[in-house]
Structures are given as structure tokens and as C-alpha cells.
Scaffold this motif. Sequence first.
Motif, PDB file in Angstrom:
ATOM      1  N   ALA A  13      -0.383   2.861  -5.067  1.00 15.27           N
ATOM      2  CA  ALA A  13      -1.085   4.142  -4.910  1.00 15.27           C
ATOM      3  C   ALA A  13      -2.440   3.922  -4.240  1.00 15.27           C
ATOM      4  O   ALA A  13      -2.854   4.706  -3.370  1.00 15.27           O
ATOM      5  N   TYR A  14      -3.125   2.855  -4.624  1.00 19.57           N
ATOM      6  CA  TYR A  14      -4.418   2.524  -4.003  1.00 19.57           C
ATOM      7  C   TYR A  14      -4.234   2.200  -2.526  1.00 19.57           C
ATOM      8  O   TYR A  14      -5.048   2.617  -1.680  1.00 19.57           O
ATOM      9  N   ASP A  15      -3.167   1.488  -2.198  1.00 20.43           N
ATOM     10  CA  ASP A  15      -2.871   1.166  -0.799  1.00 20.43           C
ATOM     11  C   ASP A  15      -2.661   2.430   0.021  1.00 20.43           C
ATOM     12  O   ASP A  15      -3.173   2.564   1.141  1.00 20.43           O
ATOM     13  N   ARG A  16      -1.905   3.396  -0.513  1.00 21.96           N
ATOM     14  CA  ARG A  16      -1.676   4.665   0.198  1.00 21.96           C
ATOM     15  C   ARG A  16      -2.970   5.462   0.328  1.00 21.96           C
ATOM     16  O   ARG A  16      -3.193   6.142   1.336  1.00 21.96           O
ATOM     17  N   TYR A  17      -3.830   5.380  -0.701  1.00 21.34           N
ATOM     18  CA  TYR A  17      -5.123   6.075  -0.630  1.00 21.34           C
ATOM     19  C   TYR A  17      -5.963   5.529   0.531  1.00 21.34           C
ATOM     20  O   TYR A  17      -6.518   6.297   1.319  1.00 21.34           O
ATOM     21  N   LEU A  18      -6.050   4.219   0.643  1.00 25.56           N
ATOM     22  CA  LEU A  18      -6.826   3.623   1.723  1.00 25.56           C
ATOM     23  C   LEU A  18      -6.219   3.944   3.090  1.00 25.56           C
ATOM     24  O   LEU A  18      -6.946   4.224   4.052  1.00 25.56           O
ATOM     25  N   ALA A  19      -4.884   3.907   3.174  1.00 22.14           N
ATOM     26  CA  ALA A  19      -4.224   4.145   4.459  1.00 22.14           C
ATOM     27  C   ALA A  19      -4.445   5.565   4.958  1.00 22.14           C
ATOM     28  O   ALA A  19      -4.587   5.779   6.176  1.00 22.14           O
ATOM     29  N   ILE A  20      -4.499   6.530   4.058  1.00 19.99           N
ATOM     30  CA  ILE A  20      -4.611   7.933   4.468  1.00 19.99           C
ATOM     31  C   ILE A  20      -6.051   8.426   4.454  1.00 19.99           C
ATOM     32  O   ILE A  20      -6.469   9.171   5.341  1.00 19.99           O
ATOM     33  N   CYS A  21      -6.823   8.016   3.464  1.00 21.41           N
ATOM     34  CA  CYS A  21      -8.196   8.519   3.338  1.00 21.41           C
ATOM     35  C   CYS A  21      -9.217   7.670   4.098  1.00 21.41           C
ATOM     36  O   CYS A  21     -10.306   8.150   4.411  1.00 21.41           O
ATOM     37  N   GLN A  22      -8.877   6.408   4.368  1.00 23.61           N
ATOM     38  CA  GLN A  22      -9.780   5.522   5.116  1.00 23.61           C
ATOM     39  C   GLN A  22      -8.999   4.834   6.240  1.00 23.61           C
ATOM     40  O   GLN A  22      -8.954   3.593   6.314  1.00 23.61           O
ATOM     41  N   PRO A  23      -8.390   5.604   7.145  1.00 22.24           N
ATOM     42  CA  PRO A  23      -7.483   5.000   8.149  1.00 22.24           C
ATOM     43  C   PRO A  23      -8.162   4.018   9.094  1.00 22.24           C
ATOM     44  O   PRO A  23      -7.548   3.015   9.482  1.00 22.24           O
ATOM     45  N   LEU A  24      -9.397   4.300   9.480  1.00 23.01           N
ATOM     46  CA  LEU A  24     -10.076   3.413  10.430  1.00 23.01           C
ATOM     47  C   LEU A  24     -10.484   2.090   9.797  1.00 23.01           C
ATOM     48  O   LEU A  24     -10.490   1.043  10.460  1.00 23.01           O
ATOM     49  N   ARG A  25     -10.823   2.129   8.522  1.00 19.49           N
ATOM     50  CA  ARG A  25     -11.253   0.910   7.824  1.00 19.49           C
ATOM     51  C   ARG A  25     -10.107   0.230   7.081  1.00 19.49           C
ATOM     52  O   ARG A  25     -10.292  -0.825   6.496  1.00 19.49           O
ATOM     53  N   TYR A  26      -8.934   0.863   7.108  1.00 21.85           N
ATOM     54  CA  TYR A  26      -7.801   0.359   6.319  1.00 21.85           C
ATOM     55  C   TYR A  26      -7.429  -1.098   6.638  1.00 21.85           C
ATOM     56  O   TYR A  26      -7.262  -1.900   5.706  1.00 21.85           O
TER      57      TYR A  26
END
Length: 314
Positions: free
Chosen positions: A119-132
Motif C-alpha cells: 500500500a505504501y508503494d502504491r501511495y508513493l507511485a501515485i502521490c509522489q510520481p516524480l520522486r518515486y
Amino acid sequence: MEPVNSTEVSEFFLKGFSGYPALEHLLFPLCSAVYLVTLLGNTGIVAVSVLDARLHTPMYFFLGNLSILDICYTSTFVPLMLVHLLSAQKTISFLGCALQMCLSLSTGSTECLLLAIMAYDRYLAICQPLRYPMLMSHRLCWLLAGAAWVLGLCKSVTETVIAMRLPFCGHRVVSHFTCEILAVLKLACGDTSISEVFLLVGAILLLPVPLAFICLSYTLILATTLRVPSAAGRRKAFSTCSAHLAVVMLMLFYGTVIFMYMRPKSKEAHISDEVFTVLYAVVTPMLNPVIYSLRNKEVKEATRKVWGRIQTSR
């Protein structure tokens, strides 16, 4: 009856469904088929995620770990359960019981942590795409997955050692089809309060806490997705986490049943408890690869590519 020290107990009798022969005959082909699908499906996901370079991403790295966990979890008890469904000799050695208990607790605990990490991985991928790519680095993926495995193992070893060091009475019939820790604790003659406290704390840390983290992650994902201006962008964002959400919904049932069952001495064992245990412990691991393979275009394309390479090599 005089208590017998645990070192003198050489084996346990797993009662399981022995009082219901018709149910045993029904469960054997059903559980055999489900177990086979679980092995093939999860092994296929691991193989595809390793062989196809396009799937060498954090999401599929964690998915591969989930598949390995599902294989290990079901393999800790299903093969022996299938043997016992057809046999009148439903015994397991003391050491075998401890090992089965430890491995099932470990894989189950690790899976709860891994779902929160996904869930944390999906959060970073969608909410922080440039820094992911920088935030979810290859090294961090290994650290998170390794921490989940190690913490799950340490927790299960501690709980198993405390439980199996208790003195057991002469009665050695476990009212379950596996060496489930609460079923074994009912045979102990000594004070089980320490073991019960460890189980309760573990249940709280590994069920409500990861679940709250998952809910928070997807709340933030939903809020971010709704701010995406284009409909196509929103659909793409939802599609990247829909499969994981479906698995989480299944795991809610899994977690709810465990939480209800892990209330020491709260109720007597009933046949319905064991039937529900079969459903969530055998069926749920089978559904994970089905959900991901049917709903994920990347997995389907990678599977066709790998299968095509295998056919060509022949």
C-alpha cells in the motif's frame, strides 16, 4: 490427571474433521484442487516477474514476495492435512507440531506486513510520481521486504517457544486440523497468560495497525486521483492499485477471522471454526494470482511473452 512435562509428549493427535467422514471426503478433492492452483498460479507469478525485465519494478517485486509467502503458508499445513483427510492415523510429532506452528505464524504475520508495504508503494507511485524512483529504490525494496520476513519470523519463534515450553497434560488431542497455537495451548497444564499476552499484542500490531496504514494510504491515493484533470489519468491511477485493493478486501476477511479466533479461552472449538479456517487459509492464497493475472494487463502480456519464449526454445 497428573500433568506431563512437554518433553515427555512425543506426538499430538490432530482431531480435525475425524468426526465428519463425509466432510473429509468432500474436502479432499476440493482442497487438493485449490492447493494445486495455488502452487501453479503463485509459482507462475514469481517466474514471470523474474524472467520479464519489464516487471522488474517495486510493485512486482513485492507481488513476487506475496506469491512466495502464499506458497509457503499453504505448504506448512495443506499437504499433511490432505494425508490426514484420507488416513485414520492423524498424528504429528512434537517437533513437527512446533515447526508447523512457527512457519504458519511466521508467513501469516509477514503477509500482513507485506500488504501494508505494498500500500505504501502504491501511495508513493501515485502521490509522489516524480520522486518515486528515488524514494522506492531497489535497496529500500529489499530492506522493507527483508524487515517484514525477519519481524514475522522473530515474532513466530518467540510465540512458538513460549507455547511449546509449557507443561502439557496427558490429553494430547488437538481440536484442529493443524497445530494452531490456541488449539495447542488448550492442552497446557501450566499458566498460559504470558503466551496469551504475546498473542494478543501480536494480533493488535499485525492486524489493526497495518490495516489502518493501508486505509490511510488509499485515502491519500483516492484524494490524489480525484484531483487528476483527465479521465484517462484517473483510470490509469485506479488500475495500478485495483488489484491490490481486491486482495486487501480478501485479506480483511482473513484478518477478521483470525482476530475473532485469537481470543484465548473465549470460546470452545466448533467445527464451523475449522471450516472457516480452511476457507480463508486455503482459498485466499489461490485468489491472489487469479486477481492479479486477470486484472493486470502487464502480467498477462509478460506471461504470453515468457510462454512464447518457452515454446520457441523447444
